[in-house]
Write a protein that holds these residues in place. Structure first.
Motif, PDB file in Angstrom:
ATOM      1  N   UNK A   1      24.542 120.334  34.189  1.00  0.00           N
ATOM      2  CA  UNK A   1      25.416 121.408  34.008  1.00  0.00           C
ATOM      3  C   UNK A   1      26.048 121.626  32.605  1.00  0.00           C
ATOM      4  N   UNK A   2      26.087 120.426  31.894  1.00  0.00           N
ATOM      5  CA  UNK A   2      26.744 120.344  30.509  1.00  0.00           C
ATOM      6  C   UNK A   2      25.638 120.224  29.465  1.00  0.00           C
ATOM      7  N   UNK A   3      24.376 120.273  29.990  1.00  0.00           N
ATOM      8  CA  UNK A   3      23.428 119.976  28.847  1.00  0.00           C
ATOM      9  C   UNK A   3      23.371 121.184  27.823  1.00  0.00           C
ATOM     10  N   UNK A   4      23.549 120.827  26.519  1.00  0.00           N
ATOM     11  CA  UNK A   4      23.226 121.679  25.312  1.00  0.00           C
ATOM     12  C   UNK A   4      21.758 122.374  25.467  1.00  0.00           C
ATOM     13  N   UNK A   5      21.411 123.149  24.930  1.00  0.00           N
ATOM     14  CA  UNK A   5      20.082 123.787  24.699  1.00  0.00           C
ATOM     15  C   UNK A   5      19.236 123.059  24.050  1.00  0.00           C
ATOM     16  N   UNK A   6      18.123 122.570  24.333  1.00  0.00           N
ATOM     17  CA  UNK A   6      17.517 121.612  23.524  1.00  0.00           C
ATOM     18  C   UNK A   6      17.026 122.366  22.113  1.00  0.00           C
ATOM     19  N   UNK A   7      16.612 121.260  21.454  1.00  0.00           N
ATOM     20  CA  UNK A   7      16.472 121.666  20.072  1.00  0.00           C
ATOM     21  C   UNK A   7      14.948 122.549  19.973  1.00  0.00           C
ATOM     22  N   UNK A   8      14.626 123.210  18.864  1.00  0.00           N
ATOM     23  CA  UNK A   8      13.479 124.215  18.938  1.00  0.00           C
ATOM     24  C   UNK A   8      12.499 123.206  18.658  1.00  0.00           C
ATOM     25  N   UNK A   9      11.843 122.715  19.822  1.00  0.00           N
ATOM     26  CA  UNK A   9      10.480 121.929  19.726  1.00  0.00           C
ATOM     27  C   UNK A   9       9.583 122.408  20.637  1.00  0.00           C
ATOM     28  N   UNK A  10       8.207 122.444  20.224  1.00  0.00           N
ATOM     29  CA  UNK A  10       7.130 123.223  21.063  1.00  0.00           C
ATOM     30  C   UNK A  10       7.423 122.576  22.375  1.00  0.00           C
TER      31      UNK A  10
END
Length: 142
Positions: A20-29
């Protein structure tokens, strides 16, 4: 039974807090993996976090057998890469586990058949953790 629930509940509660607290993942494929369960139905999981993609590849290639099952929050809509089903895992919430509590367990077709009930008593918070899930192969990006 309460002792088992407490032992399992604490790690799952921690995992749910992370989800629930996970930030958006980095821009990786993105990477796509086929998940199956006891029903042998197939379900496509999209991963966007590089560490989770590597863990999934390690599972598929037999490098590890730790945390073999998939957990995450579902969205009640189909995804282009998983069009057969009316739901999909939200990629930014997907993680892996060894053991989880029963409240988030279901088979792939059972979720489909009871999707209107998901988010209430069935799959509270839309968290889905199929106990018999396992990744069987990676797919090329669509």
């Amino acid at each position: 039974m309460r002792r088992i629930t407490r032992k399992i509940g604490a790690p799952l509660a921690a995992a749910l807090a992370v989800l629930s607290a996970a930030p958006p993942a980095t821009a990786a494929p993105a990477a796509y993996f086929v998940m199956t369960d006891i029903t042998r139905e197939q379900f496509v999981v999209q991963l966007t976090d590089p560490a989770k993609i590597q863990h999934a590849r390690d599972l598929v290639n037999g490098v590890t057998n730790e945390r073999p099952h998939v957990v995450g929050r579902i969205a009640k809509q189909s995804a282009p890469y998983n069009a057969r089903w009316s739901y999909h895992f939200r990629p930014e919430t997907v993680d892996f586990f060894d053991v989880a509590i029963e409240v988030c367990d279901a088979t792939i077709p059972y979720v489909e058949d009871h999707l209107d009930e998901a988010g209430g008593a069935f799959l509270p918070g839309l968290v889905y953790c199929p106990w018999t899930s396992r990744l069987v192969r990676e797919l090329p990006a669509p």
